[in-house]
Design a protein around this motif. Structure first.
Motif, PDB file in Angstrom:
ATOM      1  N   ALA A 107       0.915  -1.345  -0.243  1.00  0.00           N
ATOM      2  CA  ALA A 107      -0.039  -0.220   0.050  1.00  0.00           C
ATOM      3  C   ALA A 107       0.956   1.251  -0.010  1.00  0.00           C
ATOM      4  CB  ALA A 107      -0.941   0.121   1.342  1.00  0.00           C
ATOM      5  N   PRO A 108       0.233   2.413  -0.296  1.00  0.00           N
ATOM      6  CA  PRO A 108       0.896   3.813  -0.132  1.00  0.00           C
ATOM      7  C   PRO A 108       1.789   3.646   1.385  1.00  0.00           C
ATOM      8  CG  PRO A 108      -0.777   4.154  -1.335  1.00  0.00           C
ATOM      9  CD  PRO A 108      -1.021   2.602  -0.732  1.00  0.00           C
ATOM     10  N   GLY A 109       2.874   4.082   1.100  1.00  0.00           N
ATOM     11  CA  GLY A 109       3.880   4.236   2.383  1.00  0.00           C
ATOM     12  C   GLY A 109       5.397   3.895   2.178  1.00  0.00           C
ATOM     13  N   PRO A 110       6.111   3.903   2.931  1.00  0.00           N
ATOM     14  CA  PRO A 110       7.587   3.622   2.806  1.00  0.00           C
ATOM     15  C   PRO A 110       7.824   2.602   1.769  1.00  0.00           C
ATOM     16  CG  PRO A 110       6.791   4.164   5.173  1.00  0.00           C
ATOM     17  CD  PRO A 110       5.560   4.028   4.531  1.00  0.00           C
ATOM     18  N   ASP A 111       7.109   1.351   2.058  1.00  0.00           N
ATOM     19  CA  ASP A 111       7.544   0.170   1.252  1.00  0.00           C
ATOM     20  C   ASP A 111       7.320   0.688  -0.057  1.00  0.00           C
ATOM     21  OD1 ASP A 111       8.224  -1.496   3.567  1.00  0.00           O
ATOM     22  OD2 ASP A 111       6.132  -2.079   3.700  1.00  0.00           O
ATOM     23  N   LEU A 112       6.180   1.189  -0.413  1.00  0.00           N
ATOM     24  CA  LEU A 112       5.843   1.708  -1.978  1.00  0.00           C
ATOM     25  C   LEU A 112       6.852   2.474  -2.629  1.00  0.00           C
ATOM     26  CD1 LEU A 112       3.979   1.047  -4.085  1.00  0.00           C
ATOM     27  CD2 LEU A 112       2.798   3.053  -3.580  1.00  0.00           C
ATOM     28  N   VAL A 113       7.269   3.484  -1.700  1.00  0.00           N
ATOM     29  CA  VAL A 113       8.271   4.380  -2.145  1.00  0.00           C
ATOM     30  C   VAL A 113       9.824   3.484  -2.579  1.00  0.00           C
ATOM     31  CG1 VAL A 113       9.777   6.137  -1.595  1.00  0.00           C
ATOM     32  CG2 VAL A 113       7.433   6.259  -1.000  1.00  0.00           C
ATOM     33  N   TRP A 114      10.035   2.782  -1.552  1.00  0.00           N
ATOM     34  CA  TRP A 114      11.351   1.823  -1.569  1.00  0.00           C
ATOM     35  C   TRP A 114      11.395   1.152  -2.738  1.00  0.00           C
ATOM     36  CZ3 TRP A 114      12.170  -3.479  -0.623  1.00  0.00           C
ATOM     37  CH2 TRP A 114      13.745  -3.643  -0.539  1.00  0.00           C
ATOM     38  N   LEU A 115      10.196   0.270  -3.154  1.00  0.00           N
ATOM     39  CA  LEU A 115      10.295  -0.285  -4.427  1.00  0.00           C
ATOM     40  C   LEU A 115       9.737   0.097  -5.648  1.00  0.00           C
ATOM     41  CD1 LEU A 115       7.844  -3.067  -2.377  1.00  0.00           C
ATOM     42  CD2 LEU A 115      10.167  -3.384  -3.351  1.00  0.00           C
ATOM     43  N   THR A 116       9.227   1.285  -5.697  1.00  0.00           N
ATOM     44  CA  THR A 116       8.743   1.919  -6.997  1.00  0.00           C
ATOM     45  C   THR A 116       9.349   3.518  -7.131  1.00  0.00           C
ATOM     46  OG1 THR A 116       6.689   2.871  -6.186  1.00  0.00           O
ATOM     47  CG2 THR A 116       6.850   0.534  -7.134  1.00  0.00           C
ATOM     48  N   GLY A 117       9.619   4.034  -6.006  1.00  0.00           N
ATOM     49  CA  GLY A 117       9.998   5.393  -6.236  1.00  0.00           C
ATOM     50  C   GLY A 117       8.915   6.216  -6.082  1.00  0.00           C
ATOM     51  N   TYR A 118       7.523   5.698  -6.012  1.00  0.00           N
ATOM     52  CA  TYR A 118       6.452   6.398  -6.354  1.00  0.00           C
ATOM     53  C   TYR A 118       5.635   6.569  -4.653  1.00  0.00           C
ATOM     54  CZ  TYR A 118       1.164   7.336  -7.177  1.00  0.00           C
ATOM     55  OH  TYR A 118      -0.026   7.878  -7.215  1.00  0.00           O
ATOM     56  N   GLN A 119       5.126   7.823  -4.447  1.00  0.00           N
ATOM     57  CA  GLN A 119       4.486   8.188  -3.292  1.00  0.00           C
ATOM     58  C   GLN A 119       3.477   9.387  -3.631  1.00  0.00           C
ATOM     59  OE1 GLN A 119       7.213   9.597  -0.441  1.00  0.00           O
ATOM     60  NE2 GLN A 119       5.385  10.960   0.659  1.00  0.00           N
ATOM     61  N   PRO A 120       2.133   8.639  -3.471  1.00  0.00           N
ATOM     62  CA  PRO A 120       1.012   9.462  -3.882  1.00  0.00           C
ATOM     63  C   PRO A 120       1.138  11.017  -3.137  1.00  0.00           C
ATOM     64  CG  PRO A 120       0.432   7.074  -3.527  1.00  0.00           C
ATOM     65  CD  PRO A 120       1.841   7.317  -3.135  1.00  0.00           C
ATOM     66  N   THR A 121       0.552  11.841  -4.118  1.00  0.00           N
ATOM     67  CA  THR A 121       0.652  13.221  -3.333  1.00  0.00           C
ATOM     68  C   THR A 121      -0.325  13.379  -2.180  1.00  0.00           C
ATOM     69  OG1 THR A 121      -1.394  13.802  -4.672  1.00  0.00           O
ATOM     70  CG2 THR A 121       0.714  14.283  -5.730  1.00  0.00           C
ATOM     71  N   ALA A 122      -1.278  12.518  -1.897  1.00  0.00           N
ATOM     72  CA  ALA A 122      -1.913  12.291  -0.699  1.00  0.00           C
ATOM     73  C   ALA A 122      -2.520  11.085  -0.563  1.00  0.00           C
ATOM     74  CB  ALA A 122      -3.164  13.390  -0.677  1.00  0.00           C
ATOM     75  N   ILE A 123      -2.486  10.400   0.482  1.00  0.00           N
ATOM     76  CA  ILE A 123      -3.028   8.961   0.656  1.00  0.00           C
ATOM     77  C   ILE A 123      -4.398   9.308   1.075  1.00  0.00           C
ATOM     78  CG2 ILE A 123      -3.002   6.788   2.365  1.00  0.00           C
ATOM     79  CD1 ILE A 123      -0.172   7.577   2.773  1.00  0.00           C
ATOM     80  N   THR A 124      -5.443   8.897  -0.167  1.00  0.00           N
ATOM     81  CA  THR A 124      -6.934   9.103   0.034  1.00  0.00           C
ATOM     82  C   THR A 124      -7.308   7.747   0.418  1.00  0.00           C
ATOM     83  OG1 THR A 124      -7.180   8.905  -2.205  1.00  0.00           O
ATOM     84  CG2 THR A 124      -6.734  11.041  -1.303  1.00  0.00           C
ATOM     85  N   GLU A 125      -8.868   7.751   0.082  1.00  0.00           N
ATOM     86  CA  GLU A 125      -9.491   6.522   0.071  1.00  0.00           C
ATOM     87  C   GLU A 125      -9.564   5.634  -1.135  1.00  0.00           C
ATOM     88  OE1 GLU A 125     -12.071   9.517  -1.995  1.00  0.00           O
ATOM     89  OE2 GLU A 125     -10.692   9.624  -0.142  1.00  0.00           O
ATOM     90  N   ARG A 126      -8.904   6.307  -2.138  1.00  0.00           N
ATOM     91  CA  ARG A 126      -8.879   5.362  -3.477  1.00  0.00           C
ATOM     92  C   ARG A 126      -7.868   4.275  -3.302  1.00  0.00           C
ATOM     93  NH1 ARG A 126      -9.499  10.992  -4.948  1.00  0.00           N
ATOM     94  NH2 ARG A 126     -11.569  11.213  -6.569  1.00  0.00           N
ATOM     95  N   LEU A 127      -8.234   3.307  -3.901  1.00  0.00           N
ATOM     96  CA  LEU A 127      -7.081   2.028  -3.653  1.00  0.00           C
ATOM     97  C   LEU A 127      -5.939   2.212  -4.656  1.00  0.00           C
ATOM     98  CD1 LEU A 127      -6.589  -0.719  -2.609  1.00  0.00           C
ATOM     99  CD2 LEU A 127      -7.846  -1.420  -4.994  1.00  0.00           C
ATOM    100  N   THR A 128      -5.052   2.347  -4.095  1.00  0.00           N
ATOM    101  CA  THR A 128      -3.436   2.202  -4.843  1.00  0.00           C
ATOM    102  C   THR A 128      -2.893   0.960  -4.096  1.00  0.00           C
ATOM    103  OG1 THR A 128      -3.311   4.512  -5.181  1.00  0.00           O
ATOM    104  CG2 THR A 128      -1.448   3.191  -5.186  1.00  0.00           C
ATOM    105  N   MET A 129      -2.358  -0.040  -4.981  1.00  0.00           N
ATOM    106  CA  MET A 129      -1.585  -1.130  -4.238  1.00  0.00           C
ATOM    107  C   MET A 129      -0.473  -1.860  -5.390  1.00  0.00           C
ATOM    108  SD  MET A 129      -4.233  -4.083  -3.994  1.00  0.00           S
ATOM    109  CE  MET A 129      -4.382  -5.551  -5.171  1.00  0.00           C
ATOM    110  N   LEU A 130       0.527  -2.279  -5.048  1.00  0.00           N
ATOM    111  CA  LEU A 130       1.444  -2.786  -5.839  1.00  0.00           C
ATOM    112  C   LEU A 130       1.353  -4.218  -5.423  1.00  0.00           C
ATOM    113  CD1 LEU A 130       4.038  -2.912  -7.861  1.00  0.00           C
ATOM    114  CD2 LEU A 130       5.556  -2.680  -5.585  1.00  0.00           C
ATOM    115  N   VAL A 131       1.142  -5.148  -6.376  1.00  0.00           N
ATOM    116  CA  VAL A 131       1.410  -6.704  -6.455  1.00  0.00           C
ATOM    117  C   VAL A 131       2.695  -7.307  -6.838  1.00  0.00           C
ATOM    118  CG1 VAL A 131      -0.084  -8.944  -6.721  1.00  0.00           C
ATOM    119  CG2 VAL A 131      -1.419  -6.781  -6.598  1.00  0.00           C
ATOM    120  N   LEU A 132       3.151  -7.961  -6.082  1.00  0.00           N
ATOM    121  CA  LEU A 132       4.270  -8.702  -6.266  1.00  0.00           C
ATOM    122  C   LEU A 132       3.982 -10.224  -5.990  1.00  0.00           C
ATOM    123  CD1 LEU A 132       7.164  -6.417  -4.631  1.00  0.00           C
ATOM    124  CD2 LEU A 132       6.299  -6.397  -6.996  1.00  0.00           C
TER     125      LEU A 132
END
Length: 378
Positions: A39-64
């Motif tokens: 989910a959005p947070g440190p793990d997502l930044v570390w794995l993709t470099g992506y940090q949403p501008t705001a963590i909202t109720e909209r689903l964002t997730m990386l599946v590995l």
């Protein structure tokens, strides 16, 4: 490792993110998982470099997972930002539009009866949505199943941590030149924040200024107390620089220290050095805590050392591994963590000394190198 505080580190590239994601999948298999959901947070930044501008109720997730390429699910309106992230080219991206149900799409990326680790930062509503879409799948916290996911740093990460440590050291060398007596803790904290930014930090996470009795509270937030002559003052500060953390503590004294403050400071200094000398590959994390704690306990202050000896650091200032009793994880080269023993005498004063260290092939190496002797300030 030597670094220039003004040097811009080599940027992370696509291959760095591919290596991280591949390593996570390999570790997931070793942990008995089908894959992980980030989910959005440190793990997502570390794995993709992506940090949403705001963590909202909209689903964002990386599946590995072991049965598909890395896939990032994003809201349609946020896809342009996701595509601009450094690691975007290393993932397949799928989006969903407002007004649609994202969970069937997200669930289709998961093996029907798979076992998945999921970020602690995931919203409960998203986990429940995934459970509805894949009722035969099971989910467990990544902090339980893969706590050391980000623990071992590569050369690029170590360079960033070294730069952050040097910037924190430079901040300390400047703050001790300023006047303390007669100023409020909040004023000194503001100077710390200003200096961290001047020396390159893009984010200041904390500026603890604990003077006199406030120093006996390890997490005291700077308040309106006026610092007085004779006070011991705990300075604990840090944040993010080039996306990686700094965290250092020194205890200074306004004017000549009393015999008791000097004694306690000497004990903490010895404890910190003893714990540092215990660092080497293969040593359980708890042994670093034990090394520091034994010195303080033997000196008669065991009950006044009221926290763990250290925490990991990386894209966040607190993360695994933790130097605490019961943590049997062996140290590995590339792990980075704090060593920060302290003694806290309630209602009177506290002393803490903290460095960030990394594990080398044979020992430990400090990322903070300011003097450990007690510093007298005005």
């Amino acid at each position: 490792m030597t670094t220039d505080i003004h040097r811009t580190p080599v940027p992370f590239v696509r291959d760095d993110y591919i290596e991280r994601m591949s390593g996570v999948v390999e570790d997931a298999v070793g942990a008995g998982l089908t894959g992980v959901i980030v989910a959005p947070g440190p793990d997502l930044v570390w794995l993709t470099g992506y940090q949403p501008t705001a963590i909202t109720e909209r689903l964002t997730m990386l599946v590995l997972s072991i049965d598909r390429d890395p896939t990032l699910v994003v809201p349609t309106l946020e896809r342009p930002d996701a595509e601009s992230a450094e690691g975007a080219s290393a993932v397949t991206m799928v989006d969903w539009a407002d007004g649609s149900d994202p969970y069937p799409l997200a669930g289709s990326l998961l093996t029907a009866d798979g076992r998945f680790g999921i970020s602690d930062s995931a919203w409960a509503m998203h986990l429940l949505g995934l459970q509805r879409a894949r009722p035969a799948a099971s989910f467990q916290s990544l902090s339980d199943s893969m706590p050391m996911m980000r623990a071992v740093k590569n050369a690029g990460e170590l360079q960033r941590l070294a730069l952050a440590g040097q910037a924190a050291d430079a901040t300390y060398e400047e703050i001790v030149k300023l006047r303390f007596a007669g100023r409020r803790e909040t004023e000194v904290a503001a100077d710390l924040a200003r200096l961290l930014r001047e020396f390159g930090h893009e984010q200041v996470d904390f500026t603890v200024v604990g003077s006199g009795p406030n120093g006996a509270n390890p997490h005291h937030e700077a308040g309106e107390r006026e610092i007085q002559a004779g006070d011991a003052v705990v300075l604990d500060f840090g944040g993010l620089m080039h996306g990686y953390g700094s965290d250092t503590t020194r205890t200074v004294v306004v004017g000549e220290p009393s015999a008791e403050v000097q004694k306690v400071h000497d004990i903490v200094r010895t404890a910190q050095q003893t714990a540092f000398e215990a660092v080497r590959p293969g040593v359980p994390c708890q042994d670093i805590d034990r090394a520091a704690r034994a010195v303080i306990t033997d000196a008669g202050y065991g009950d006044q050392f009221i926290h763990r000896t250290g925490h990991g650091i990386g894209v966040t200032t607190h993360e695994p591994p933790y130097m605490v009793e019961g943590e049997e994880q062996p140290l590995e080269p590339g792990m980075c963590f704090s060593i920060e023993p302290g003694i806290y005498l309630a209602g009177r004063f506290g002393v803490r000394i903290e460095d960030i260290v990394t594990v080398t092939e044979s020992a430990g190496q400090r990322f903070n190198n300011t003097d450990h002797t007690i510093r007298i300030v005005e």
